[in-house]
Scaffold this motif. Sequence first.
Motif, PDB file in Angstrom:
ATOM      1  N   GLN A 144      38.045  29.238  53.438  1.00 11.05           N
ATOM      2  CA  GLN A 144      37.744  30.059  54.416  1.00 11.05           C
ATOM      3  C   GLN A 144      37.153  31.382  54.362  1.00 11.05           C
ATOM      4  O   GLN A 144      36.370  31.845  54.975  1.00 11.05           O
ATOM      5  CB  GLN A 144      39.061  30.056  55.264  1.00 11.05           C
ATOM      6  N   VAL A 145      37.322  31.772  53.124  1.00 11.31           N
ATOM      7  CA  VAL A 145      36.626  33.194  52.687  1.00 11.31           C
ATOM      8  C   VAL A 145      35.250  32.836  51.512  1.00 11.31           C
ATOM      9  O   VAL A 145      34.705  33.938  51.360  1.00 11.31           O
ATOM     10  CB  VAL A 145      37.477  34.360  52.270  1.00 11.31           C
ATOM     11  N   GLY A 146      34.807  31.789  51.701  1.00 13.78           N
ATOM     12  CA  GLY A 146      33.754  31.422  50.919  1.00 13.78           C
ATOM     13  C   GLY A 146      33.558  31.268  49.550  1.00 13.78           C
ATOM     14  O   GLY A 146      32.499  31.333  48.727  1.00 13.78           O
ATOM     15  N   PHE A 147      34.472  31.062  48.961  1.00 12.18           N
ATOM     16  CA  PHE A 147      34.926  30.980  47.449  1.00 12.18           C
ATOM     17  C   PHE A 147      34.858  29.357  47.160  1.00 12.18           C
ATOM     18  O   PHE A 147      35.495  28.505  47.926  1.00 12.18           O
ATOM     19  CB  PHE A 147      36.057  31.502  46.884  1.00 12.18           C
ATOM     20  N   GLN A 148      34.124  28.818  46.256  1.00 13.34           N
ATOM     21  CA  GLN A 148      34.019  27.581  45.965  1.00 13.34           C
ATOM     22  C   GLN A 148      35.067  27.169  45.019  1.00 13.34           C
ATOM     23  O   GLN A 148      35.187  25.800  44.815  1.00 13.34           O
ATOM     24  CB  GLN A 148      32.661  27.030  45.325  1.00 13.34           C
ATOM     25  N   SER A 149      35.786  28.010  44.496  1.00 11.28           N
ATOM     26  CA  SER A 149      37.021  27.587  43.547  1.00 11.28           C
ATOM     27  C   SER A 149      37.854  28.450  43.558  1.00 11.28           C
ATOM     28  O   SER A 149      37.872  29.545  43.584  1.00 11.28           O
ATOM     29  CB  SER A 149      36.308  27.339  41.921  1.00 11.28           C
ATOM     30  N   GLN A 150      39.563  27.843  43.517  1.00  9.60           N
ATOM     31  CA  GLN A 150      40.668  28.874  43.474  1.00  9.60           C
ATOM     32  C   GLN A 150      40.513  29.646  42.346  1.00  9.60           C
ATOM     33  O   GLN A 150      41.095  30.854  42.294  1.00  9.60           O
ATOM     34  CB  GLN A 150      41.778  27.986  43.599  1.00  9.60           C
ATOM     35  N   SER A 151      40.019  29.413  41.171  1.00  7.54           N
ATOM     36  CA  SER A 151      40.316  29.994  40.046  1.00  7.54           C
ATOM     37  C   SER A 151      39.291  31.295  40.121  1.00  7.54           C
ATOM     38  O   SER A 151      39.754  32.479  39.665  1.00  7.54           O
ATOM     39  CB  SER A 151      39.742  29.349  38.744  1.00  7.54           C
ATOM     40  N   HIS A 152      38.076  31.323  40.680  1.00  6.37           N
ATOM     41  CA  HIS A 152      37.011  32.171  41.002  1.00  6.37           C
ATOM     42  C   HIS A 152      37.897  33.222  41.878  1.00  6.37           C
ATOM     43  O   HIS A 152      37.667  34.459  41.705  1.00  6.37           O
ATOM     44  CB  HIS A 152      35.762  31.742  41.478  1.00  6.37           C
TER      45      HIS A 152
END
Length: 314
Positions: free
Chosen positions: A284-292
């Motif tokens: 929802q906030v625009g990150f492609q991966s949870q790790s990043h």
Amino acid sequence: MAKPNILGMKTMSEEKILTVDFTQKDAYSEILPRSPIITSYHTKWEGLRLDIHQQPAHETPEHITQQHVISISLKPTVVKAERVFDGRFQDENIVKGDVAIIPAHTHHISRWQSDADFLILSLEPAFFTRMAIEAGNLENVEIKPRFAAPDPLIQQIGLVLKSELEADSQESRVYIESLTTTLCIHLLKHYCVTSETNLYYPKDKGLSHWKLRQAISYIQENLDKDLTLLDISKEVGMSMYHFSRQFKQSTGSAPHQYIMNCRIERAKKLLTRTNTTIDQICEQVGFQSQSHFTNVFRKLIGITPRAYREQVKI
């Protein structure tokens, strides 16, 4: 090696000069023995390609490139080399961080006598010209060839771009565009000749209140999307160069920093006020991966998203 017959190569009349186009995937196959170990080719960065090389001792055929080329040495030990620009010869003792600049359509030969690790940035001339016009309304700007020598800023830009490519993060596009713009302006200031007596860089006064509100609203409404500097600057009717400079003047943050801070602030609200999973918040906030997402959150807030949620709900 006999200097009169430079690098032992055939003369231009004896051998056709190769033309290399870095918009082609296998552009290096005719001039280097190995393909790049990492390339940005498939990411389609705006105006720029990055390739990381590990090459054995080699002598390139005489060639020209359709793009401006910047080579940055990554080898920790000295590499003895020789280079020719349009018939001008020079011995080089290349050390880590040294930068060579090969303008588009420059006749070029390079030979190095041992294994070499280096990074290549290929910059589209049309993109560079557009940056030159936006920076000072100059169309007749020509990049000068440069034999290998230190340039800490170009080295740093190259290394940061390398890190962003290796991280393989879609959220870094605005940052990459900002770095590309900075690279262009640095080349304009230090490695160009022009018919004008001086490059003109207008003093920044920041965005108007209306344009700043428009930009911030657009960012806030599209935090979940793959925001680019080009998209935002188009929204407010400005060039990327002027928008980036004036936005920082107005907010104190570069656009990519501002966007990242907005994403983390929205994530904090979602962590505090909702039971949405961290994986969903990440999207929802625009990150492609949870790790990043976790890495950026920890860098800015000091703890992980999970720890933050636990802390604020105590």
